[in-house]
Write a protein that holds these residues in place. Structure first.
Motif, PDB file in Angstrom:
ATOM      1  N   LYS A 159      40.242 -16.932 -46.279  1.00  0.00           N
ATOM      2  CA  LYS A 159      41.182 -16.607 -45.204  1.00  0.00           C
ATOM      3  C   LYS A 159      40.507 -15.710 -44.162  1.00  0.00           C
ATOM      4  CE  LYS A 159      45.219 -16.912 -48.271  1.00  0.00           C
ATOM      5  NZ  LYS A 159      44.477 -17.307 -49.468  1.00  0.00           N
ATOM      6  N   SER A 160      39.220 -15.972 -43.951  1.00  0.00           N
ATOM      7  CA  SER A 160      38.440 -15.124 -43.060  1.00  0.00           C
ATOM      8  C   SER A 160      37.188 -15.859 -42.612  1.00  0.00           C
ATOM      9  CB  SER A 160      38.032 -13.828 -43.783  1.00  0.00           C
ATOM     10  OG  SER A 160      37.184 -13.040 -42.978  1.00  0.00           O
ATOM     11  N   ASP A 161      36.766 -15.583 -41.387  1.00  0.00           N
ATOM     12  CA  ASP A 161      35.465 -16.028 -40.925  1.00  0.00           C
ATOM     13  C   ASP A 161      34.496 -14.865 -41.166  1.00  0.00           C
ATOM     14  OD1 ASP A 161      36.522 -18.462 -40.020  1.00  0.00           O
ATOM     15  OD2 ASP A 161      37.166 -17.527 -38.149  1.00  0.00           O
ATOM     16  N   GLY A 162      33.328 -14.948 -40.617  1.00  0.00           N
ATOM     17  CA  GLY A 162      32.381 -13.863 -40.797  1.00  0.00           C
ATOM     18  C   GLY A 162      31.046 -14.235 -40.219  1.00  0.00           C
ATOM     19  N   VAL A 163      30.081 -13.343 -40.352  1.00  0.00           N
ATOM     20  CA  VAL A 163      28.789 -13.527 -39.705  1.00  0.00           C
ATOM     21  C   VAL A 163      28.049 -14.749 -40.235  1.00  0.00           C
ATOM     22  CG1 VAL A 163      27.563 -12.018 -41.334  1.00  0.00           C
ATOM     23  CG2 VAL A 163      26.697 -12.314 -38.999  1.00  0.00           C
ATOM     24  N   SER A 164      28.260 -15.125 -41.484  1.00  0.00           N
ATOM     25  CA  SER A 164      27.553 -16.287 -42.030  1.00  0.00           C
ATOM     26  C   SER A 164      28.264 -17.592 -41.724  1.00  0.00           C
ATOM     27  CB  SER A 164      27.395 -16.143 -43.547  1.00  0.00           C
ATOM     28  OG  SER A 164      28.658 -16.149 -44.177  1.00  0.00           O
ATOM     29  N   ILE A 165      29.512 -17.510 -41.241  1.00  0.00           N
ATOM     30  CA  ILE A 165      30.336 -18.697 -41.003  1.00  0.00           C
ATOM     31  C   ILE A 165      30.480 -19.009 -39.526  1.00  0.00           C
ATOM     32  CG2 ILE A 165      32.665 -19.645 -41.296  1.00  0.00           C
ATOM     33  CD1 ILE A 165      32.904 -18.042 -43.873  1.00  0.00           C
ATOM     34  N   ALA A 166      30.505 -17.982 -38.698  1.00  0.00           N
ATOM     35  CA  ALA A 166      30.801 -18.139 -37.272  1.00  0.00           C
ATOM     36  C   ALA A 166      29.699 -18.888 -36.535  1.00  0.00           C
ATOM     37  CB  ALA A 166      31.022 -16.771 -36.636  1.00  0.00           C
ATOM     38  N   SER A 167      30.043 -19.400 -35.362  1.00  0.00           N
ATOM     39  CA  SER A 167      29.100 -20.088 -34.485  1.00  0.00           C
ATOM     40  C   SER A 167      29.273 -19.574 -33.064  1.00  0.00           C
ATOM     41  CB  SER A 167      29.341 -21.610 -34.516  1.00  0.00           C
ATOM     42  OG  SER A 167      29.147 -22.148 -35.798  1.00  0.00           O
ATOM     43  N   GLY A 168      28.312 -19.898 -32.216  1.00  0.00           N
ATOM     44  CA  GLY A 168      28.434 -19.573 -30.799  1.00  0.00           C
ATOM     45  C   GLY A 168      28.495 -18.088 -30.520  1.00  0.00           C
ATOM     46  N   LYS A 169      29.266 -17.706 -29.503  1.00  0.00           N
ATOM     47  CA  LYS A 169      29.356 -16.308 -29.087  1.00  0.00           C
ATOM     48  C   LYS A 169      29.891 -15.383 -30.178  1.00  0.00           C
ATOM     49  CE  LYS A 169      29.694 -17.138 -24.104  1.00  0.00           C
ATOM     50  NZ  LYS A 169      30.537 -16.979 -22.873  1.00  0.00           N
ATOM     51  N   PRO A 170      30.916 -15.790 -30.951  1.00  0.00           N
ATOM     52  CA  PRO A 170      31.369 -14.906 -32.035  1.00  0.00           C
ATOM     53  C   PRO A 170      30.244 -14.576 -33.019  1.00  0.00           C
ATOM     54  CG  PRO A 170      33.005 -16.592 -31.616  1.00  0.00           C
ATOM     55  CD  PRO A 170      31.802 -16.966 -30.801  1.00  0.00           C
ATOM     56  N   TRP A 171      29.445 -15.593 -33.368  1.00  0.00           N
ATOM     57  CA  TRP A 171      28.333 -15.346 -34.294  1.00  0.00           C
ATOM     58  C   TRP A 171      27.296 -14.417 -33.686  1.00  0.00           C
ATOM     59  CZ3 TRP A 171      23.333 -17.647 -33.215  1.00  0.00           C
ATOM     60  CH2 TRP A 171      22.350 -17.212 -34.103  1.00  0.00           C
ATOM     61  N   ILE A 172      26.941 -14.618 -32.434  1.00  0.00           N
ATOM     62  CA  ILE A 172      25.950 -13.763 -31.775  1.00  0.00           C
ATOM     63  C   ILE A 172      26.413 -12.312 -31.793  1.00  0.00           C
ATOM     64  CG2 ILE A 172      24.868 -13.212 -29.549  1.00  0.00           C
ATOM     65  CD1 ILE A 172      24.873 -16.233 -28.962  1.00  0.00           C
ATOM     66  N   GLU A 173      27.691 -12.095 -31.481  1.00  0.00           N
ATOM     67  CA  GLU A 173      28.203 -10.717 -31.458  1.00  0.00           C
ATOM     68  C   GLU A 173      28.248 -10.123 -32.857  1.00  0.00           C
ATOM     69  OE1 GLU A 173      32.240  -8.215 -30.299  1.00  0.00           O
ATOM     70  OE2 GLU A 173      31.801 -10.092 -29.248  1.00  0.00           O
ATOM     71  N   LEU A 174      28.700 -10.910 -33.832  1.00  0.00           N
ATOM     72  CA  LEU A 174      28.775 -10.413 -35.199  1.00  0.00           C
ATOM     73  C   LEU A 174      27.391 -10.081 -35.745  1.00  0.00           C
ATOM     74  CD1 LEU A 174      31.477 -12.795 -36.697  1.00  0.00           C
ATOM     75  CD2 LEU A 174      31.566 -10.298 -36.795  1.00  0.00           C
ATOM     76  N   ARG A 175      26.422 -10.950 -35.501  1.00  0.00           N
ATOM     77  CA  ARG A 175      25.064 -10.701 -36.001  1.00  0.00           C
ATOM     78  C   ARG A 175      24.476  -9.450 -35.365  1.00  0.00           C
ATOM     79  NH1 ARG A 175      20.901 -13.491 -38.616  1.00  0.00           N
ATOM     80  NH2 ARG A 175      18.799 -12.855 -38.006  1.00  0.00           N
TER      81      ARG A 175
END
Length: 502
Positions: free
Chosen positions: A117-133
């Protein structure tokens, strides 16, 4: 007459079904894109899934099967799995080139996202992933991860672990749970602000669930990226989902306890820092101000990713290290002799000693190469139709990096199946790592915890070799270096004796 009508009706239905099957076969055969990398044809709709499953039942792991395909079709080949295009990369240059490409760094839709029930740095793509990483790397560095100053925390945990080993007084024990707890405590100190005692039953169960799910996810975490697999009878879906839910509840309860005493002016660990970002973004949202992607939706997923990756892979590498030392006692003696010569017997090794511990580092690298912990890496997805080496990788296609093939490429590693640490030593006896050793993958989505893991391996391993000699228990069967597949490649269960050195 009615019988004749029934017969004619049956023939009509059968003819229609045969025509439908023929249509689907022809559509599948002629519809295959000609600009894809070459590869096995497979069956209509289901593709190569049965062939892979058949080989696995014969104890042939997917990474070895893919090496066979690469020998036939080339280092970059494609196959169809459940109507999804999968491109497999089997040598260093193709993995490096693909994973540095900005359009080949998305993640496919994951079952894990729904389960947690959650996304996260290993799951996200695009801009959300860049920001999370970027956020994760920044915060981890702010707490000293990867820096020399963090050595003391790792060393303290290594000493606690050695006390536990000493308590066995040279008698056989299974090192897996102890190593898991020790390595996990290092990352828990950063993300949760605490460590867990080795006798903590709840935490021990959590680590067991984590290890079990790494096994259940299968090679390359296939069930994670092909959710339809959860419905197949040979996939233990119920256990997998139940385990993940228990892990989610454990982590969520820790986040909630942090939230209850949260002080924005005094963030004490990674969880506090994430909560601070979430609250700031919620305040901006209430004012109608644009903000970043850090939210309640991805806090649990990110923490579980850091916790899982920061525990299982390093602990498993250390398991392999102890196993190899017991199987190759002459190598163990050489490591101990070098550490004694550089460090002496009156103190424990330090990171400052690392430049002189050439053979010790070569042994660690060779263990990482031979026991490549995540043989098929973590799947990437193409963000758009992408040209790659004269082929087209269609949008949404999965990219699998056969890191096992990279680590066992005979063109790079002569006698690739032999344990030869000296391959990492130059003519002067200096340790020299090669670009092709990529246990943490490579490119834009390489492992966030790479620097921490490298430091942990040097400290834990050098401490072990300084303080103990590891041996096979007397009157026990020979130790096996054959691993067991899953998302990670683990040794078969074994016991070992830790003999205290004088």
């Amino acid at each position: 007459m009615s019988l004749l009508k029934s017969v004619l009706w049956f023939l009509d239905v059968r003819t229609a079904l045969l025509c439908l099957v023929l249509f689907l076969v022809l559509r599948w055969f002629f519809g295959r894109r000609k600009d894809l990398p070459p590869g096995p044809v497979g069956l209509p709709i289901i593709g190569s899934i049965l062939a892979i499953h058949r080989e696995m039942r014969r104890s042939i792991e997917p990474h070895n099967l893919f090496m066979r395909y690469a020998a036939k079709y080339g280092p970059v080949f494609s196959l169809n799995i459940l109507n999804k295009t999968v491109v497999v990369l089997n040598d260093f240059s193709s993995v490096k080139e693909a994973f540095q490409h900005p359009q080949l760094n998305d993640r496919p839709k994951m079952l894990l996202s729904d389960v947690l029930k959650s996304d996260g740095v290993s799951i996200a793509s695009g801009k959300p992933w860049i920001e999370l990483r970027r956020f994760c790397l920044t915060v981890l560095r702010s707490f000293g991860v990867g820096k020399t100053s963090f050595e003391e925390k790792i060393g303290e945990e290594a000493e606690e672990l050695m006390k536990e080993m000493s308590d066995f007084n040279g008698k056989p024990f299974d090192p897996k749970p102890l190593l898991g707890n020790a390595v996990s405590n290092v990352i828990c100190n950063v993300i949760f602000g605490k460590r867990y005692k080795y006798a903590d039953e709840e935490f021990t169960r959590l680590l067991a669930l984590l290890a079990r799910n790494f096994k259940l996810l299968g090679a390359g975490a296939a069930v994670n990226f092909f959710p339809i697999l959860r419905h197949l009878p040979f996939v233990p879906t119920a256990e997998l989902l139940s385990n993940f839910d228990e892990i989610r509840v454990f982590v969520t309860s820790i986040i909630d306890s942090h939230r209850a005493i949260f002080d924005a002016n005094d963030p004490k660990d990674f969880t506090d820092c994430f909560l601070k970002e979430v609250k700031q973004n919620e305040a901006k949202d209430a004012m109608g101000v644009q903000h970043g992607f850090l939210s309640e939706r991805n806090i649990a997923g990110t923490i579980i990713a850091l916790f899982g990756a920061g525990t299982e892979t390093t602990a498993t590498t250390l398991q392999w290290a102890l196993l190899y030392m017991a199987v190759y006692p002459e190598i163990q003696q050489q490591v101990q002799a070098e550490i004694d010569a550089v460090v002496g017997r009156n103190r424990l090794p330090r990171m400052a000693d690392k430049p002189e511990l050439n053979f010790t580092r070569a042994v660690i690298w060779e263990i990482q190469r031979l026991s490549l912990i995540v043989p098929l890496g973590i799947a990437h997805a193409a963000a758009s139709d992408t040209q790659f080496r004269g082929f087209t990788i269609p949008k949404g296609a999965l990219l699998i990096s056969n890191l096992w093939a990279v680590a066992h490429d005979p063109n790079v590693w002569p006698e690739p199946d032999q344990f030869k640490p000296q391959r990492f030593l130059n003519d002067k006896g200096e340790a020299v790592i090669t670009d092709e050793l990529i246990p943490f993958s490579v490119g834009r989505r390489s492992c966030i915890g790479e620097h921490l893991a490298k430091m942990e391996l040097v400290i834990f391993f050098s401490y072990f070799m300084h303080q103990f000699t590891f041996k096979k228990p007397d009157n026990s069967p020979p130790l096996s270096l054959k691993g067991r597949g899953g998302l990670n490649y683990t040794p078969s269960s074994f016991e070992i004796c830790a003999i205290k050195r004088e």
